[in-house]
Design a protein around this motif. Structure first.
Motif, short mmCIF file in Angstrom:
data_model
loop_
_atom_site.label_atom_id
_atom_site.label_comp_id
_atom_site.label_asym_id
_atom_site.label_seq_id
_atom_site.Cartn_x
_atom_site.Cartn_y
_atom_site.Cartn_z
N ALA A 1 65.83 64.70 53.01
CA ALA A 1 65.22 65.19 51.77
C ALA A 1 65.99 66.40 51.24
N ALA A 2 66.40 67.29 52.13
CA ALA A 2 67.13 68.48 51.70
C ALA A 2 68.47 68.10 51.07
N ALA A 3 69.14 67.11 51.64
CA ALA A 3 70.43 66.68 51.10
C ALA A 3 70.27 66.10 49.70
N PHE A 4 69.22 65.31 49.48
CA PHE A 4 69.00 64.72 48.15
C PHE A 4 68.68 65.80 47.12
N VAL A 5 67.83 66.76 47.49
CA VAL A 5 67.48 67.84 46.56
C VAL A 5 68.72 68.67 46.23
N ALA A 6 69.52 68.99 47.27
CA ALA A 6 70.73 69.79 47.05
C ALA A 6 71.73 69.04 46.18
N TYR A 7 71.84 67.73 46.36
CA TYR A 7 72.76 66.94 45.53
C TYR A 7 72.31 66.98 44.07
N GLY A 8 71.00 66.83 43.85
CA GLY A 8 70.50 66.92 42.47
C GLY A 8 70.75 68.28 41.86
N HIS A 9 70.55 69.34 42.66
CA HIS A 9 70.80 70.69 42.16
C HIS A 9 72.27 70.89 41.84
N ALA A 10 73.15 70.42 42.74
CA ALA A 10 74.59 70.57 42.50
C ALA A 10 75.01 69.83 41.24
N LYS A 11 74.45 68.66 41.01
CA LYS A 11 74.81 67.88 39.83
C LYS A 11 74.30 68.54 38.56
N GLN A 12 73.08 69.08 38.59
CA GLN A 12 72.51 69.72 37.41
C GLN A 12 73.25 70.99 37.02
N THR A 13 73.76 71.71 38.00
CA THR A 13 74.41 73.00 37.73
C THR A 13 75.92 72.88 37.60
N SER A 14 76.47 71.69 37.79
CA SER A 14 77.93 71.53 37.73
C SER A 14 78.40 71.43 36.27
N LYS A 15 79.59 71.95 36.04
CA LYS A 15 80.19 71.85 34.71
C LYS A 15 80.83 70.48 34.49
N SER A 16 80.97 69.72 35.55
CA SER A 16 81.55 68.37 35.43
C SER A 16 80.64 67.37 36.12
N SER A 17 79.36 67.36 35.74
CA SER A 17 78.37 66.50 36.40
C SER A 17 78.67 65.02 36.19
N GLU A 18 79.40 64.70 35.11
CA GLU A 18 79.68 63.28 34.84
C GLU A 18 80.61 62.68 35.88
N THR A 19 81.31 63.53 36.65
CA THR A 19 82.23 63.01 37.67
C THR A 19 81.57 62.83 39.03
N PHE A 20 80.28 63.17 39.14
CA PHE A 20 79.59 62.98 40.41
C PHE A 20 79.48 61.49 40.71
N GLY A 21 79.74 61.16 41.95
CA GLY A 21 79.76 59.75 42.35
C GLY A 21 81.14 59.14 42.31
N THR A 22 82.12 59.93 41.83
CA THR A 22 83.50 59.44 41.77
C THR A 22 84.45 60.28 42.60
N GLY A 23 83.87 61.17 43.45
CA GLY A 23 84.72 61.98 44.31
C GLY A 23 84.68 63.47 44.03
N ASN A 24 83.76 63.92 43.19
CA ASN A 24 83.64 65.35 42.91
C ASN A 24 83.25 66.07 44.20
N ILE A 25 84.04 67.08 44.59
CA ILE A 25 83.83 67.76 45.87
C ILE A 25 82.51 68.52 45.91
N GLU A 26 81.99 68.90 44.74
CA GLU A 26 80.70 69.60 44.71
C GLU A 26 79.57 68.70 45.19
N GLY A 27 79.71 67.40 44.94
CA GLY A 27 78.71 66.46 45.41
C GLY A 27 78.72 66.26 46.91
N VAL A 28 79.76 66.73 47.57
CA VAL A 28 79.84 66.70 49.02
C VAL A 28 79.40 68.04 49.61
N ILE A 29 79.87 69.12 49.01
CA ILE A 29 79.60 70.46 49.54
C ILE A 29 78.10 70.77 49.49
#
Length: 499
Positions: free
Chosen positions: A98-126
């Motif tokens: 659950a923590a990983a899913f919430v953190a992934y959503g937070h990282a995607k919402q706050t990222s300046k390049s959220s459209e690249t999530f799911g294609t290898g964006n390192i923020e989606g891993v970190i």
């Protein structure tokens, strides 16, 4: 086992091995280790779904240090997601997923390049990994301070404390400060060593995931059975591993939480002891005191919200299904329509309901004090079983599964048949251990299964079986000084009375 106050036996079926209740280690090994082995056996292939090319050690280390540098560049994201993981670790029952899913959503919402999530964006891993690593710290805090494990691993820690005669809670924080700090620094040092080991061992360890299940499962199953026996020197514990392995596999296939079952298993004795004290001090209506009443209200509110959400999602799925034109061809390449009858889960829940009713009738035959806790657990459990039964019965029977091709789609019946066959193999292993002894039993089991399923020649199967058995012999007989079971044949030749 025996009820603490009256010493009345409950659900022991006349077996001496159950008088002390179910041991922790076989239950854990069954729910998680054996269940995963069954699932891997049913799926076939290897753990890794893709066979990427093997990189050289130099290439791998270069990529690892690039990843470390990326984490430092995104230090603010690491800090925020670590906070999310810590907070969600404190809350019991949520855990790292659950923590990983919430953190992934937070990282995607706050990222300046959220459209690249799911294609290898390192923020989606970190983000998810930072939260995942921080969960254990928060879970340790709730486990030590309140005696409530925040994850399955902390449930194991709590069980270990009980074995040592230590009760987690405020008294432990004030009276066993040295032990508390030892656990805190263990988590810190463990993470440090885990990081260093991961940096240098990731490449060779990753290659193990490409081993076929027909080779990996027999070896790991032998190790699991050896560990289960070694704790209490009991072949009965191996049988428990098989039982809970089958239960864990069913729970995984039906998407039920095995971690929640483990937490309930660990806390059951604690709840019963404290409920007896509460009834003795404040009477049967102790839950009407302010603090228990608030906690009960929060629990019921969460349960009601969960049921409402499930019902809402079901109706939403029904409307979506009814508004879709099933005659249109699928747009996505390789997408197929899958008919799901829900019959498997339907029959499992029906069988569970029948078992719960039978157990409730047995519990009602006990004296009031031993019967109190089973009855208080079984009544809401039966209600929830009825709710789940109704949900399955009225659920939509057709869904779309994307990315599934006819070649990779296997029927539910075939998977269950293969799982039943694997349980048969585990029963054979137990029989071999009892008759021929532990080492001869696991060696013969590995040789037969590897030769039959992996289609390897006899020399290869013999080398693997002999190597693993010899390693376990040296480790347990000389390293741990634990004598494993010698078998009925050995006992008969040595002059022991068998029956």
């Amino acid at each position: 086992g025996l009820e603490n106050v009256t010493n009345q036996e409950r659900f022991t079926f006349g077996l001496l091995s159950l008088r002390d209740g179910l041991p922790m280690v076989p239950v854990i090994l069954g729910l998680f280790a054996a269940a995963e082995m069954t699932d891997l056996w049913v799926k076939g292939g290897s753990i890794s779904s893709e066979h990427s090319r093997y990189r050289s050690a130099k290439e791998t280390q270069k990529q690892i240090f690039q990843g470390v540098a990326s984490a430092f560049r995104h230090w603010w994201l690491v800090l925020r997601c670590s906070t999310i993981g810590t907070v969600m670790g404190i809350i019991p029952g949520l855990g790292s997923t659950a923590a990983a899913f919430v953190a992934y959503g937070h990282a995607k919402q706050t990222s300046k390049s959220s459209e690249t999530f799911g294609t290898g964006n390192i923020e989606g891993v970190i983000g998810p990994e930072a939260a995942n690593d921080a969960v254990e710290g928060g879970a340790l805090a709730s486990t030590i301070a309140f005696g409530i494990p925040g994850s399955s691993s902390m449930a194991i820690v709590l069980a270990g404390l009980f074995v040592l005669g230590l009760n987690a809670g405020p008294e432990m924080v004030t009276q066993n400060t040295d032990l508390v700090f030892v656990m805190i620094f263990t988590v810190l040092i463990g993470n440090l060593f885990g990081t260093l080991a991961g940096i240098f061992l990731v490449n060779p360890l990753s290659r193990m995931t490409a081993l076929p299940s027909s080779l990996l499962v027999p070896v790991l199953l032998s190790v699991i059975f050896t560990g289960a026996y070694a704790v209490n020197r009991s072949t009965f514990d191996i049988g428990l591993v098989i039982l809970f392995g089958s239960l864990g596999f069913l729970m995984k296939r039906l998407d039920y939480s095995r971690a929640a079952l483990l937490i309930g298993f660990v806390l059951g004795a604690v709840i019963e002891k404290n409920m007896f004290l509460a009834v003795q001090l404040d009477g049967a209506l102790f839950f009407l005191q302010p603090v228990p009443l608030v906690l009960l209200g929060i629990t019921l509110a969460f349960l009601a919200h969960s049921l409402w959400t499930t019902n809402r999602d079901r109706h939403s799925a029904d409307r979506t299904r009814d508004g879709r034109d099933d005659r249109k061809p699928q747009a996505a390449s390789g997408t197929v329509r899958v008919e799901t009858s829900h019959s498997f889960e339907f029959h499992i829940i029906l069988a569970a309901g029948i078992i719960f009713i039978a157990v409730l009738l047995v519990a009602l035959s006990y004296e009031p004090i031993p019967a109190r806790m089973p009855v208080l657990v079984l009544i809401p459990l039966l209600i929830l079983t009825g709710v789940q039964f109704n949900r399955i019965r009225s659920a939509p029977r057709v869904r779309l599964s994307a990315g599934v091709t006819p070649e990779t789609l296997s029927s539910e019946e075939d998977q269950l048949t293969k799982a039943a066959g694997f349980v048969g193999w585990t029963m054979l292993l137990l029989g071999l251990v009892i008759i021929a002894g532990h080492y001869a039993g696991i060696a013969l089991f590995m040789f037969v299964l590897i030769k039959k399923e992996s289609k390897k020649n006899s020399a290869f199967a013999f080398a693997v079986a002999a190597g693993v058995t010899f390693t376990l012999f040296i480790l347990f007989e000389y390293g741990f000084d634990i004598e494993l079971y010698r078998g009925l044949i050995y006992r008969a030749l040595a002059g022991y009375k068998i029956f």
